[in-house]
Structure formats: structure tokens, C-alpha cells
Scaffold this active site. Structure first.
Site, PDB file in Angstrom:
ATOM      1  N   TYR A 158       0.622  -1.230  -0.018  1.00  0.00           N
ATOM      2  CA  TYR A 158      -0.096   0.018  -0.176  1.00  0.00           C
ATOM      3  C   TYR A 158       0.733   1.354   0.219  1.00  0.00           C
ATOM      4  O   TYR A 158       0.307   2.282   0.199  1.00  0.00           O
ATOM      5  CB  TYR A 158      -0.863   0.115   1.201  1.00  0.00           C
ATOM      6  CG  TYR A 158      -2.228  -0.780   0.887  1.00  0.00           C
ATOM      7  CD1 TYR A 158      -2.263  -2.165   0.646  1.00  0.00           C
ATOM      8  CD2 TYR A 158      -3.451  -0.169   1.060  1.00  0.00           C
ATOM      9  CE1 TYR A 158      -3.032  -2.855   0.332  1.00  0.00           C
ATOM     10  CE2 TYR A 158      -4.525  -0.955   0.774  1.00  0.00           C
ATOM     11  CZ  TYR A 158      -4.375  -2.552   0.640  1.00  0.00           C
ATOM     12  OH  TYR A 158      -5.562  -2.965   0.235  1.00  0.00           O
TER      13      TYR A 158
ATOM     14  N   LYS B 286       3.052 -15.021   3.103  1.00  0.00           N
ATOM     15  CA  LYS B 286       3.305 -15.579   1.951  1.00  0.00           C
ATOM     16  C   LYS B 286       4.697 -15.658   1.870  1.00  0.00           C
ATOM     17  O   LYS B 286       5.086 -15.523   0.590  1.00  0.00           O
ATOM     18  CB  LYS B 286       2.384 -14.904   0.721  1.00  0.00           C
ATOM     19  CG  LYS B 286       2.676 -15.473  -0.595  1.00  0.00           C
ATOM     20  CD  LYS B 286       1.495 -16.656  -0.663  1.00  0.00           C
ATOM     21  CE  LYS B 286       1.377 -17.471  -2.004  1.00  0.00           C
ATOM     22  NZ  LYS B 286       0.651 -18.607  -1.807  1.00  0.00           N
TER      23      LYS B 286
ATOM     24  N   ASP C 154      -3.143 -17.902   1.454  1.00  0.00           N
ATOM     25  CA  ASP C 154      -4.237 -18.872   0.880  1.00  0.00           C
ATOM     26  C   ASP C 154      -4.672 -19.844   1.780  1.00  0.00           C
ATOM     27  O   ASP C 154      -6.162 -20.016   1.780  1.00  0.00           O
ATOM     28  CB  ASP C 154      -3.530 -19.297  -0.450  1.00  0.00           C
ATOM     29  CG  ASP C 154      -2.227 -19.702  -0.491  1.00  0.00           C
ATOM     30  OD1 ASP C 154      -1.543 -19.516   0.671  1.00  0.00           O
ATOM     31  OD2 ASP C 154      -1.770 -20.349  -1.289  1.00  0.00           O
TER      32      ASP C 154
ATOM     33  N   ASP D 273      -6.129  -6.503   4.718  1.00  0.00           N
ATOM     34  CA  ASP D 273      -7.319  -5.588   4.045  1.00  0.00           C
ATOM     35  C   ASP D 273      -8.376  -6.921   3.616  1.00  0.00           C
ATOM     36  O   ASP D 273      -9.522  -6.889   3.906  1.00  0.00           O
ATOM     37  CB  ASP D 273      -7.059  -4.791   2.924  1.00  0.00           C
ATOM     38  CG  ASP D 273      -8.124  -3.893   2.544  1.00  0.00           C
ATOM     39  OD1 ASP D 273      -9.096  -3.741   3.391  1.00  0.00           O
ATOM     40  OD2 ASP D 273      -7.868  -3.223   1.674  1.00  0.00           O
TER      41      ASP D 273
ATOM     42  N   ASP E 186     -12.216  -8.555   5.318  1.00  0.00           N
ATOM     43  CA  ASP E 186     -13.558  -8.460   4.711  1.00  0.00           C
ATOM     44  C   ASP E 186     -14.090  -9.712   4.920  1.00  0.00           C
ATOM     45  O   ASP E 186     -15.347  -9.985   5.023  1.00  0.00           O
ATOM     46  CB  ASP E 186     -13.342  -8.000   3.125  1.00  0.00           C
ATOM     47  CG  ASP E 186     -13.496  -6.440   3.148  1.00  0.00           C
ATOM     48  OD1 ASP E 186     -13.243  -5.674   4.162  1.00  0.00           O
ATOM     49  OD2 ASP E 186     -14.191  -5.996   2.157  1.00  0.00           O
TER      50      ASP E 186
END
Ligand code: NAI
Length: 346
Positions: free
Chosen positions: A129, A181, A216, A240, A244
Site C-alpha cells: 500500500y 506468503k 491462501d 485488508d 472483509d
């Protein structure tokens, strides 16, 4: 100070764009009903800032937060692909709001998932970001190549991992899971994992359970068996997305509050955006912003008032069964707010 003198806490209020003014009005009505200590300095940002003074983050808004160090913020619109840079990201940078705290807790039982009680701690200032992005034009196509550079620093990783461990211990949580990751992005998210591991070994071993998981697999396990998690800590983009997903486990974005906490200020908001598809219709669910306001009350050490807001939300949704459309109900924002105020005035 005389015992009768009311403590007042100056705070910045940014109603925001889209449904922002509607859910802010609802939140203020509830805060008024409990006699919350905030004295508001109203400011604009996002599209509201562009319309009012040609700036998505007007200097007056920044100055206000610099002064109060505390803000309640509605959603701010950001144009997709092109246009101005996100005012939210700029606020997080300006005030070094490095920790984004996003709890997901079941309030209405009997949904697809019951008894969810998760907290996602998202790194808020670094990662992908940072906005180090550019296009490379080739053969007349100005966007032939799109590039983005992510940055995670040791200092930033330490800060957020420390925050997550300390938060978990303070709240009596059992486990911290670091989400990464590092099998593919060995530098960008490897440094995050490495820092979390080292910090755990040095300072937290034996005090709390620690585990690590690839993002994942985490996304899948959150759907298969979310109860195996407790506090999750991760980098900006993964946080982020996963927050959600967690919001989806507890009834959707209308139920998900967030706190942006840093060294220089704290800004409380709903996780959701400006919901342009329902803006102005009077049907938005203000619960996420209300729960964010409850977190703001916790932050200023008025958890007694924060608990009153949370209890009223619980009672109105579950006992009075007054719910907005996103929760399968029929109430307008105003009807739901009136039910909350009635509960709080009883
Ligand atoms: P969104 O979160 O605004 O909406 C997604 C879906 O959820 C829509 O169907 C919307 O109607 C629904 N929804 C959201 N909040 C709701 C509520 N309180 N009650 C009932 N339904 C609700 O996401 P979208 O459409 O991707 O983004 C719209 C704008 O918001 C964009 O400009 C985006 O950049 C901005 N945004 C701002 C955020 C912030 O200020 N923190 C966070 C996320 C997006």
C-alpha cells in the site's frame, strides 16, 4: 476538578461520503443518548473535501486531528484506477497509524457461522500500500506494463507484531497466528514472518500460543473452521482482504468496525466503504460505525459507555428484532437508530 464537572474529550468528526452522513447521524444520536464525552470538530475529506475545497484531504482536517489526536470517520470515496490517492491511506501515513484493529464478533446468532470471535491486526503503513507504482509505456500503449513495489521494514514489522502480542495478552486471548506468503514473497513477507518468530521466541514463548500460516490456506480455513483462530496478525494487503472475509463470517460489512491506532493519533471507522449503491436511501446499517465508536470509547478508557453501546446493539438486533435490510430486516437507518436510543433511554 469539582465532582460535578463533566470531562470533555475533543475529537474530530468526518462524516464522510455516500452513506457516511447517514450512519454518522445515527452514531451521534446513540452517543448523545449515553452522554458520551466527545466534543466534535466537524471536518470534510474524501469526495466531500474535493467538493468543498478541491482537496481530498484538506489541511484543516489534518490540523484538527493533529490537535485532537482522536477521530471518528465515515467512509471516504476513492476513485478506482486513476484520480486522487486514497485519503484513508494518506491519513494512516500522516499520523503513523500503523495498527489496524479489525474485530469480527457474532452478534446475531443462527447465521451461517455462530460464536465467531476473531481479531485481525493488520499492518497499516507498509507492504503493497506504499503506492510505489508506475506504468511503462510500450508501442503507444501508455499502460503496457503496470508495476508495484511493496516495502516492509524490520522496524514496521516489529511495531505491529509487538502490538498484536501485547493486545492478545491484554485481552486474555489464547493464540496469535501470523499470516504470510513467505514461500513466494520471501523478502517482502519473509521479513514479517521472521520478525514474528523471533519476537515470540524472545518475549512471548510460554505466555501465549503462536502459529504461522500461509495466506491462501488461511483464507480457506477461515471458511472451513474459523473457530481455530483467535488473533491474526498480517501485512497490509492480506489484512485488508482477510478482514472483509471475517466480516462476512459475522453478517457482512455492516457489522465490522475498525480502529487505526498509531503513535500520533487514533482514528475509528467502519471497515466498509461509502456504499454508493444505497447512499441517500436511508437504509444503511450504522452498526459498524457504532461499534467503531464503542472502540473509541474503550480507547479513551470509557469501556463502561462502550459496553452500553454494544449491549444496546445486541438487544435491538436480537430481542427487539429491529434490523436493517442487509441483515434481512425491514428497518430504515432512522427506525433502527430510534430503537437503539429507546433502549438506551429506558
Ligand atoms: P462498500 O463497502 O462501500 O460496499 C460494498 C457492498 O456492501 C455494497 O453492496 C454496499 O451497499 C454494502 N454495504 C456497505 N456498507 C453498508 C452498510 N453500512 N449497510 C448496508 N450495506 C452496506 O465497497 P465499494 O462499493 O467497493 O466501495 C465504495 C467506495 O468506498 C469506494 O470509493 C472505495 O474506495 C471506498 N472505501 C472506503 C473505505 C473507507 O473509507 N474506510 C473502505 C472501503 C472502501
Amino acid at each position: 476538578m469539582p465532582a460535578t464537572q463533566k470531562v470533555i474529550i475533543p475529537a474530530t468528526l468526518i462524516p464522510g461520503d455516500g452513506v457516511g452522513p447517514e450512519i454518522t447521524e445515527a452514531t451521534l444520536a446513540v452517543l448523545d443518548a449515553i452522554g458520551a464525552p466527545f466534543v466534535w470538530d466537524r471536518q470534510v475529506a474524501g469526495l466531500g473535501g474535493v467538493v468543498a475545497c478541491g482537496d481530498p484531504l484538506p489541511p484543516a482536517c489534518v490540523e484538527s486531528i493533529r490537535h485532537t489526536r482522536l477521530a471518528l470517520k465515515g467512509p471516504l470515496e476513492t476513485p478506482v484506477a486513476g484520480g486522487y490517492r486514497s485519503s484513508n491511506v494518506r491519513l494512516r501515513e500522516e499520523f503513523k497509524l500503523y495498527a489496524n484493529l479489525r474485530p469480527g464478533k457474532t452478534i446475531i446468532p443462527g447465521g451461517r457461522y455462530d460464536n465467531i470471535d476473531l481479531v485481525l491486526v493488520r499492518e497499516n503503513n507498509e507492504g503493497l500500500y506504499m503506492g510505489y507504482e508506475h506504468f511503462i509505456p510500450i508501442d503507444g500503449d501508455p499502460h503496457a506494463v503496470g508495476m508495484s513495489t511493496g516495502v516492509n521494514t524490520r522496524q514496521g514489522c516489529r511495531r505491529i507484531c509487538r502490538f498484536a502480542f501485547e493486545y492478545a495478552l491484554r485481552l486474555g486471548r489464547k493464540k496469535v497466528t501470523v499470516v504470510h506468503k513467505a514461500n513466494i514473497m520471501k523478502a517482502l513477507t519473509g521479513i514479517f514472518l521472521e520478525t514474528a518468530r523471533e519476537m515470540y521466541e524472545a518475549d512471548y514463548k510460554g505466555r501465549i500460543v503462536f502459529e504461522e500460516i500461509i495466506v491462501d490456506a488461511c483464507a480457506m480455513k477461515l471458511v472451513m473452521n474459523p473457530w481455530q483462530f483467535d488473533v491474526l496478525v498480517t501485512t497490509n494487503l492480506f489484512g485488508d482482504i482477510l478482514s472483509d472475509e471475517i466480516a462476512g463470517l459475522v453478517g457482512g460489512l455492516g457489522m465490522a468496525p475498525g480502529a487505526n491506532i498509531g503513535e500520533d493519533a487514533a482514528i475509528f471507522e467502519a471497515v466498509h466503504g461509502s456504499a454508493p449503491d444505497i447512499a441517500g436511501k436511508g437504509i444503511a446499517n450504522p452498526t459498524a460505525l457504532l461499534l467503531a465508536a464503542a472502540m473509541m470509547l474503550d480507547h479513551v478508557e470509557r469501556s463502561d459507555l462502550g459496553d452500553r453501546v454494544r449491549t444496546a446493539v445486541d438487544q435491538v438486533l436480537n430481542i427487539d428484532q429491529v434490523r436493517t435490510g442487509d441483515l434481512g430486516g425491514w428497518a430504515s437507518t432512522k427506525e433502527y437508530t430510534a430503537a437503539l436510543v429507546k433502549r438506551l433511554s429506558a
